[in-house]
Each structure stands twice: as C-alpha cells, then as structure tokens.
Design an enzyme around this catalytic site. Sequence first.
Site, mmCIF file in Angstrom:
data_model
loop_
_atom_site.group_PDB
_atom_site.id
_atom_site.type_symbol
_atom_site.label_atom_id
_atom_site.label_comp_id
_atom_site.label_asym_id
_atom_site.label_seq_id
_atom_site.Cartn_x
_atom_site.Cartn_y
_atom_site.Cartn_z
ATOM 1 N N LYS A 1 -34.841 -18.278 -11.061
ATOM 2 C CA LYS A 1 -34.910 -17.573 -9.778
ATOM 3 C C LYS A 1 -34.930 -18.575 -8.634
ATOM 4 O O LYS A 1 -35.724 -19.521 -8.663
ATOM 5 C CB LYS A 1 -36.197 -16.725 -9.713
ATOM 6 C CG LYS A 1 -36.291 -15.640 -10.775
ATOM 7 C CD LYS A 1 -35.320 -14.501 -10.529
ATOM 8 C CE LYS A 1 -35.841 -13.509 -9.530
ATOM 9 N NZ LYS A 1 -36.700 -12.489 -10.042
ATOM 10 N N LYS B 1 -27.688 -18.691 -20.822
ATOM 11 C CA LYS B 1 -27.614 -17.973 -22.095
ATOM 12 C C LYS B 1 -27.154 -18.894 -23.214
ATOM 13 O O LYS B 1 -26.235 -19.693 -23.002
ATOM 14 C CB LYS B 1 -26.602 -16.817 -21.994
ATOM 15 C CG LYS B 1 -26.966 -15.793 -20.954
ATOM 16 C CD LYS B 1 -25.881 -14.737 -20.804
ATOM 17 C CE LYS B 1 -26.310 -13.753 -19.720
ATOM 18 N NZ LYS B 1 -25.246 -12.810 -19.377
ATOM 19 N N GLU C 1 -24.532 -18.627 -15.717
ATOM 20 C CA GLU C 1 -23.833 -17.656 -14.861
ATOM 21 C C GLU C 1 -24.631 -17.388 -13.600
ATOM 22 O O GLU C 1 -25.804 -17.745 -13.520
ATOM 23 C CB GLU C 1 -23.730 -16.307 -15.599
ATOM 24 C CG GLU C 1 -22.971 -16.357 -16.878
ATOM 25 C CD GLU C 1 -23.170 -15.081 -17.698
ATOM 26 O OE1 GLU C 1 -23.792 -14.119 -17.210
ATOM 27 O OE2 GLU C 1 -22.701 -15.073 -18.837
ATOM 28 N N ASP D 1 -27.385 -9.841 -7.670
ATOM 29 C CA ASP D 1 -28.524 -9.040 -7.219
ATOM 30 C C ASP D 1 -28.097 -7.596 -6.988
ATOM 31 O O ASP D 1 -27.796 -7.184 -5.873
ATOM 32 C CB ASP D 1 -29.071 -9.654 -5.927
ATOM 33 C CG ASP D 1 -30.494 -9.219 -5.669
ATOM 34 O OD1 ASP D 1 -31.060 -8.546 -6.544
ATOM 35 O OD2 ASP D 1 -31.027 -9.545 -4.604
ATOM 36 N N CYS E 1 -60.539 11.109 9.816
ATOM 37 C CA CYS E 1 -59.686 10.221 10.608
ATOM 38 C C CYS E 1 -58.228 10.678 10.449
ATOM 39 O O CYS E 1 -57.725 10.779 9.331
ATOM 40 C CB CYS E 1 -59.852 8.787 10.130
ATOM 41 S SG CYS E 1 -58.683 7.663 10.911
ATOM 42 N N CYS F 1 -59.550 6.501 14.973
ATOM 43 C CA CYS F 1 -60.600 7.483 15.279
ATOM 44 C C CYS F 1 -61.822 6.842 15.934
ATOM 45 O O CYS F 1 -62.727 7.546 16.369
ATOM 46 C CB CYS F 1 -61.000 8.242 14.024
ATOM 47 S SG CYS F 1 -61.915 7.221 12.861
ATOM 48 N N TYR G 1 -21.270 -8.879 -17.710
ATOM 49 C CA TYR G 1 -21.720 -10.165 -18.252
ATOM 50 C C TYR G 1 -22.257 -10.100 -19.685
ATOM 51 O O TYR G 1 -22.826 -11.055 -20.168
ATOM 52 C CB TYR G 1 -22.770 -10.802 -17.338
ATOM 53 C CG TYR G 1 -23.891 -9.854 -16.916
ATOM 54 C CD1 TYR G 1 -24.755 -9.295 -17.843
ATOM 55 C CD2 TYR G 1 -24.069 -9.538 -15.576
ATOM 56 C CE1 TYR G 1 -25.763 -8.443 -17.458
ATOM 57 C CE2 TYR G 1 -25.079 -8.680 -15.173
ATOM 58 C CZ TYR G 1 -25.926 -8.138 -16.115
ATOM 59 O OH TYR G 1 -26.915 -7.292 -15.737
ATOM 60 N N LEU H 1 -34.892 -10.069 -18.330
ATOM 61 C CA LEU H 1 -34.879 -11.501 -18.622
ATOM 62 C C LEU H 1 -36.208 -12.133 -18.231
ATOM 63 O O LEU H 1 -36.827 -11.720 -17.247
ATOM 64 C CB LEU H 1 -33.770 -12.191 -17.816
ATOM 65 C CG LEU H 1 -32.322 -11.914 -18.199
ATOM 66 C CD1 LEU H 1 -31.383 -12.503 -17.170
ATOM 67 C CD2 LEU H 1 -32.021 -12.493 -19.575
ATOM 68 N N ASP I 1 0.831 -1.204 0.000
ATOM 69 C CA ASP I 1 0.000 0.000 0.000
ATOM 70 C C ASP I 1 0.867 1.256 0.000
ATOM 71 O O ASP I 1 0.545 2.247 -0.644
ATOM 72 C CB ASP I 1 -0.907 0.030 1.236
ATOM 73 C CG ASP I 1 -2.010 -1.008 1.128
ATOM 74 O OD1 ASP I 1 -2.019 -1.741 0.110
ATOM 75 O OD2 ASP I 1 -2.841 -1.089 2.056
ATOM 76 N N GLN I 2 1.998 1.195 0.729
ATOM 77 C CA GLN I 2 2.874 2.370 0.809
ATOM 78 C C GLN I 2 3.429 2.721 -0.562
ATOM 79 O O GLN I 2 3.451 3.885 -0.962
ATOM 80 C CB GLN I 2 4.063 2.127 1.754
ATOM 81 C CG GLN I 2 3.691 2.150 3.206
ATOM 82 C CD GLN I 2 3.338 0.734 3.679
ATOM 83 O OE1 GLN I 2 2.780 -0.067 2.930
ATOM 84 N NE2 GLN I 2 3.664 0.441 4.927
ATOM 85 N N LYS J 1 -26.717 -14.963 -11.167
ATOM 86 C CA LYS J 1 -27.545 -13.769 -11.354
ATOM 87 C C LYS J 1 -27.278 -12.847 -10.162
ATOM 88 O O LYS J 1 -27.757 -13.081 -9.054
ATOM 89 C CB LYS J 1 -29.021 -14.146 -11.434
ATOM 90 C CG LYS J 1 -29.907 -12.972 -11.766
ATOM 91 C CD LYS J 1 -31.290 -13.465 -12.131
ATOM 92 C CE LYS J 1 -32.248 -12.365 -12.478
ATOM 93 N NZ LYS J 1 -32.317 -11.254 -11.572
ATOM 94 N N CYS K 1 -62.371 1.647 13.874
ATOM 95 C CA CYS K 1 -61.053 2.165 13.485
ATOM 96 C C CYS K 1 -60.176 2.360 14.727
ATOM 97 O O CYS K 1 -60.601 3.003 15.691
ATOM 98 C CB CYS K 1 -61.222 3.498 12.757
ATOM 99 S SG CYS K 1 -59.648 4.301 12.411
ATOM 100 N N CYS L 1 -62.120 2.496 6.986
ATOM 101 C CA CYS L 1 -62.581 3.530 7.903
ATOM 102 C C CYS L 1 -63.087 4.629 6.972
ATOM 103 O O CYS L 1 -62.326 5.146 6.157
ATOM 104 C CB CYS L 1 -61.423 4.057 8.748
ATOM 105 S SG CYS L 1 -61.829 5.600 9.578
HETATM 106 S S1 IVH Z 1 -28.144 -10.947 -18.859
HETATM 107 C C1 IVH Z 1 -29.950 -9.419 -22.625
HETATM 108 N N1 IVH Z 1 -26.676 -11.908 -16.902
HETATM 109 O O1 IVH Z 1 -30.921 -9.635 -13.953
HETATM 110 C C2 IVH Z 1 -29.126 -9.694 -21.429
HETATM 111 N N2 IVH Z 1 -28.411 -10.391 -16.343
HETATM 112 O O2 IVH Z 1 -33.798 -10.170 -14.076
HETATM 113 C C3 IVH Z 1 -29.840 -9.353 -20.174
HETATM 114 N N3 IVH Z 1 -28.559 -9.834 -13.969
HETATM 115 O O3 IVH Z 1 -31.750 -6.920 -16.034
HETATM 116 C C4 IVH Z 1 -29.135 -9.522 -18.915
HETATM 117 N N4 IVH Z 1 -26.880 -11.078 -13.299
HETATM 118 O O4 IVH Z 1 -29.826 -6.620 -14.324
HETATM 119 C C5 IVH Z 1 -27.704 -11.105 -17.229
HETATM 120 N N5 IVH Z 1 -25.288 -12.802 -15.272
HETATM 121 C C6 IVH Z 1 -26.290 -12.005 -15.604
HETATM 122 C C7 IVH Z 1 -26.996 -11.246 -14.647
HETATM 123 C C8 IVH Z 1 -28.067 -10.450 -15.064
HETATM 124 C C9 IVH Z 1 -27.812 -10.227 -12.921
HETATM 125 C C10 IVH Z 1 -29.709 -8.924 -13.870
HETATM 126 C C11 IVH Z 1 -29.793 -7.866 -14.960
HETATM 127 C C12 IVH Z 1 -31.121 -8.111 -15.628
HETATM 128 C C13 IVH Z 1 -31.889 -8.801 -14.545
HETATM 129 C C14 IVH Z 1 -33.049 -9.610 -15.093
#
Ligand code: IVH
Length: 665
Positions: free
Chosen positions: A305, A281, A108, A112, A422, A402, A217, A80, A30-31, A110, A399, A417
């Site tokens: 999901k 994908k 991949e 959040d 109220c 009131c 991605y 998606l 870091d230094q 997903k 309610c 109500c």
């Molecule tokens: S692909 C056309 N890949 O999930 C390509 N999305 O529920 C569209 N997200 O709007 C996105 N991880 O914000 C893709 N590995 C991943 C992702 C991903 C998170 C999100 C993205 C998208 C939302 C859809």
Amino acid sequence: MSQQRILELRSILDRLAYEYYVLDQPSMSDQEYDRYYQELVALEYEFPQYRDPNSITQRVGGVVLDAFTKVEHKRTMLSLGNAFNLEDLHAFDERVREVVPNARYVVELKIDGLAMSLIYRDGRFVQALTRGDGVVGEDVTHNVKTIPSIPMHIPLQGEVEVRGEVYMPNASFQMLNEEREKNGEELFANPRNAAAGSIRQLDSSVAAKRKLDAFWYYFVNAQEYDIHSHEEALQKMSEMHLRVNPLRKVCERIDEVWQFIEEITEQRNDLPYAIDGMVIKVDDLDAQNRLGSTVKVPRWAIAYKFPAEEVITKLLDIVVTVGRTGRITPNAVLEPVRVAGTTVSAAQLHNEDMIKEKDIRIHDDVVVRKAGDIIPEVVRPLLERRNDTQAVYHFPTHCPICGSELVRFPEEAAHYCINQDCPARVVESMIHFASRDAMDIDTLGDKKVEFFHKQGFLNTIEDIYCLKEHRQELIDLEGFKEKSVDKLLDAIEDSKQNPLEDLIYGLGIRQVGKKAAKVLAKHFLSMDALMAANEEELVAIKDIGQITAECITAFFHEPKNMELIAHLKGYGLRMDTEAEQIQESSFSGKTIVLTGTLTQMTRNDAKALLESLGANVSGSVSKKTDLVIYGEAAGSKLTKANSLGVMTMDEDTFMKEVNGNEQET
Ligand code: IVH
C-alpha cells in the site's frame, strides 16, 4: 440469411468495440461504426427470434431490478494481506521461500475500484458478481454488461471465472462530479466510491452513463485450461480480449520488485486511473496452490500500500459537533486543500487529549492526510512555522447546541452532552435508529430525518412510527410524492418485524455496538428480560464488560427510555427472539475447528450447523480441540491436529454424521 447477417454484424461490432475500448486503436470511423450498429438494431427489431441478451445492442442499460440477488461464490473471493514497506515485503518473501525456494513474482498495479467476478459459460458472458463478504456476493450482471470494454464472448469452452477490478477513470470521475455539483447533488469522495455507487444501482441506465472501465487480473480456474503461471494466465486473458493492465513486471527478487514499485510511484499521478498500491503475486500456479490461503487472504500474494499522501494547510478553527450518544467531536476547519484526489476542508480531531498531545493550535500550519485514503486527519502541527498568531484551543465546557454542561466520564477521553433532549442528540439518535446496521429503514436517511425534524414531524424515535398519521401532510411537502411517501411508510411498517438485536442496537445505548446488541439479544431473548437485568447479570455475560453493563442499566433506568420502549411495544415492534434450537448430537459440547475448503457448504454455514448441534467452533487448533473437520487443501491446522493427536474427520464423514444425527432426532 438475415440470421447470418445479424451474426456477422455482431462479430464486426464486437471486434470494433474491442479495438476502441481495449486496444484504444479504432480501425474504423465513428460513422462507419454507427452504420453497422443501426443496421443491427433494425434487423434485431425485424427478427425478434434472433435477439440475444449478449448482443452489443443490449448493453446500453435500461434493465431495472427490484433488488440484488445474493449469489454464493463457487470459490471464496479472497482479499489481500498488506505490506507497507520494504521490510514487510522481505518478510513476505521469506515466508514464500520457505515453501517455494525458487519463487518468481509478477508485480501489478493495485487498481482502486471494486472487485468483480465474471463468469463465462461455453464462451458466453453469463454473470458478474461483487465480492460481498467474499463468500456471498451480489449479482450485478445488468450493470457490468454496460461496461463496453468487457467482452460478451470469449473463445473458451466450459465455465471460466475471471476476477478483476471495476473502476471509474479519473476523467469520468471529474466529469461526473462537475455535473453533480451543477445539479446540487452530493459529490463522490473518490473514484472508488463513484464506481461502487454506480455498480450498486438497480437501474442499469445509470451505470451505463457513468463511463466505467475494468482491468482483469486473476484467471481463477486457469489450471483447467493447461495454464501454468499467472503471467501466462494474464496473456491468455488478453488474447480473450479481456482488458489486462500492461504495466506489470515479472521479478525474480524482492529488490527488483521494490525498484518497480519506485518506478510506478513516480508515474502514479500521471495515470488516468487511481491506484492505491501494487500487488505482488507468486507466478507459478502450482506454487500458489502449495502456499494456499488463510481464511481471508492468499499466502501467495500481498498488496503493497502506498503511504498516504500528506499535505500542508492552515487550521482556521476548531468546532465541535454532537453525536447521537451526546459525544462531542472536535473538528478542524481547514483552509481547503487537495489531498488524495479530493478537496478537504475539515478533519476529525477525536478528542481534547489528542489536541493537547499533538499541541494543535488555532492558526497553526498543519500536516493533513487521509487515513485509509478516506477520512481526513490532522497528523501534526508544524512547530517551526509558529509565530505569534496561534492561539491555544480551550475545549468547550458547555454543549454548543443546548448549552448544558458537558461531562467527561472517568476513563473516557470524550466529552458528552448528557441532556437527552438536546436537539442535536435527538436528530442523531433517529438517524442512527433508521440506519442500515440498526433498523435499516432505507428510505429514511440523514437528510430526511433532519428535514422531518425541522418540519416538526420527528422529535423522538417513536415519532417514526407515527409518521403514517401524517401521510397526507408529507405528500404535500415540497419534493415528496405519494409514491415515495408510501414507500417510506411501508419500509417503516416492515421494520417492526426486525430482529430484536437490530432494535437493541438502534436504541443507541452507549457502548452497545452491533456485536454487543447481538450478544444481549441472544442471551436475554426479550427486551423485558434485558431491561430487568442488573449489572451483575450483565457483567457475567461473555463479551460484556463493566462499563458496557453500567451504560445498559443506566439507559434502562431512565424513565424516558422506559417510556420509549413501552410505546414501541405498543406500535407492534418485535420485542423478543426465539431461542436457537440446539439439537443433542455427537458434536454437542465439543470444541471443533474447521479447515480447508469445504465443497458441500460454506465455512460459515458449516459453523452455524455445528453450533446448532451444540458444538463450539473455534478458529485455532490446540490441545483443547476435540475435533478438526477438514476440506480440500487443508494445511497447517490439519498438520497441527495430527501432531497433537487431535481427532480429525473429512468433509464426507462429517456430512454423513450430520445426516445420521438428523435421522436420530
Ligand atoms: S489480486 C486472490 N490484483 O485489491 C487474488 N487484487 O486489497 C486477490 N485489487 O480485493 C486479488 N488491483 O479488489 C489483485 N492487480 C490486482 C488488484 C487487486 C486491485 C484489489 C482487489 C482486492 C483488493 C485487496
């Protein structure tokens, strides 16, 4: 010489940042890093002619904007489609294989967080845009630049667009919330909200402190760079120092996909960031093009999901709250429990029928989860754990605020109500009036309305417009300053010019949501005409049903409400709207469908244009369709139009026609 050294230092420091933030393998202490950094700061100070907004020294934040600029995405930012189980994935696979029999997938995580698009021009980072509605996003470059893992330079010429997810790592989220708790600030419900809240800051020093990160991605225009598959695109992005998630797998078949999903599900809670599913994908980019997209989602990808996490806790009590329309909502008071990343101590129970149907009793052990991973709900009571300590819940007849008798309207599950005075309703109705979707008085949020109500300044909606008479008293209140009060009063003044539909919605008429308010404004063009309308006239309007019509007439029959409107009119609020100018054209009266990607305007703009020319724009092709206007990569709608013998027109011809129409008038 100094310029050369500046460039050299920048390249050393970029390299170090990459090693530290992307590879997690720093090659220097870091230094040493700090020494280089300080040397660069000093040189840039001494030679301002060599300053560069993309220099590492410019990432620390401090840019303050007045507002976010809206920017149209060059290519729509799609979302998606969702799959919730193996069956849904098989269905997706079948749809894909109809078009691409030998498809291969990349699976991949997903992430959040919130979707982000980065634009690089000739190797330099130039812009970061949020998704927005997919067509138009917001420019958040100043904030995204503070994320240290994002390269400011890439080794590719031309315009490159990559998309990914900006997120807040769990550790940063925890630290942030601990600090907020100490300062008595409201906590963020989850890392996603915290990340979104940080990106939606006008002052970039806030985002800089929030320790955000990102995974990339999607290389949007990969094919322009001779890349043929998604996996190749991910590797290319990685080479360009963009952070790409290594936890992914190329799969030939859906059972392999499922196996990987199960593997990740096991590890999910050990990851240092939140994921809410997996994304599958199609790997081959040509195959992706052949599959194409619907208006909202690609046909070549799907999101799996994760099921909502379920936990067991005790239901301690049921209490009711009163909303702006007087609607009574029962809420479960729960023994605090961790679920999907946050501690939950309350959950909505919707209405009396739901409590009865699920047979939820006070002191039951209950299963709790978060719907859509956000709103806590009671799934069911654990009947097998019942003993004699449970008590059946009796819905209140009066309610709680009131004391007036509650009413349940025929065909409605909720109790209300109906006392207009109220106090609970009064406060809620003002909060609603000022809220973003209504009059959008952004400096008058829930807390301020409640506070001003307690202080006696706000007792009805119209009082909002009298606040300016109390300017000095407001400034004298603890926690208020001249500047903030003036900002609030200005926002209130500005709201007077809001469109009629916002005002109609803001009044909080039962059953009148955003859409109905818009329909009513468009139909009646003035508040007076709406107030004069009877039930028959209202029901005759498309999209307005019997119950809504009854609620509207009941609202305007109430002398108090008529008085409110009269006063608002007196304060100068806009009470009418202009009829949309419909031009006669060759499109007038025709039912038209738009399909494919338009290059000269967005689909929404084209729709608005056609409507202003008197056309009716529909989403699907049938025998009744008069014309299909198609852009690039048009798919099944165009095919269907041709098979039904419906007239079709390409975008260029459409534009020529439109210009022709304009010249005639
Ligand atoms: S692909 C056309 N890949 O999930 C390509 N999305 O529920 C569209 N997200 O709007 C996105 N991880 O914000 C893709 N590995 C991943 C992702 C991903 C998170 C999100 C993205 C998208 C939302 C859809």
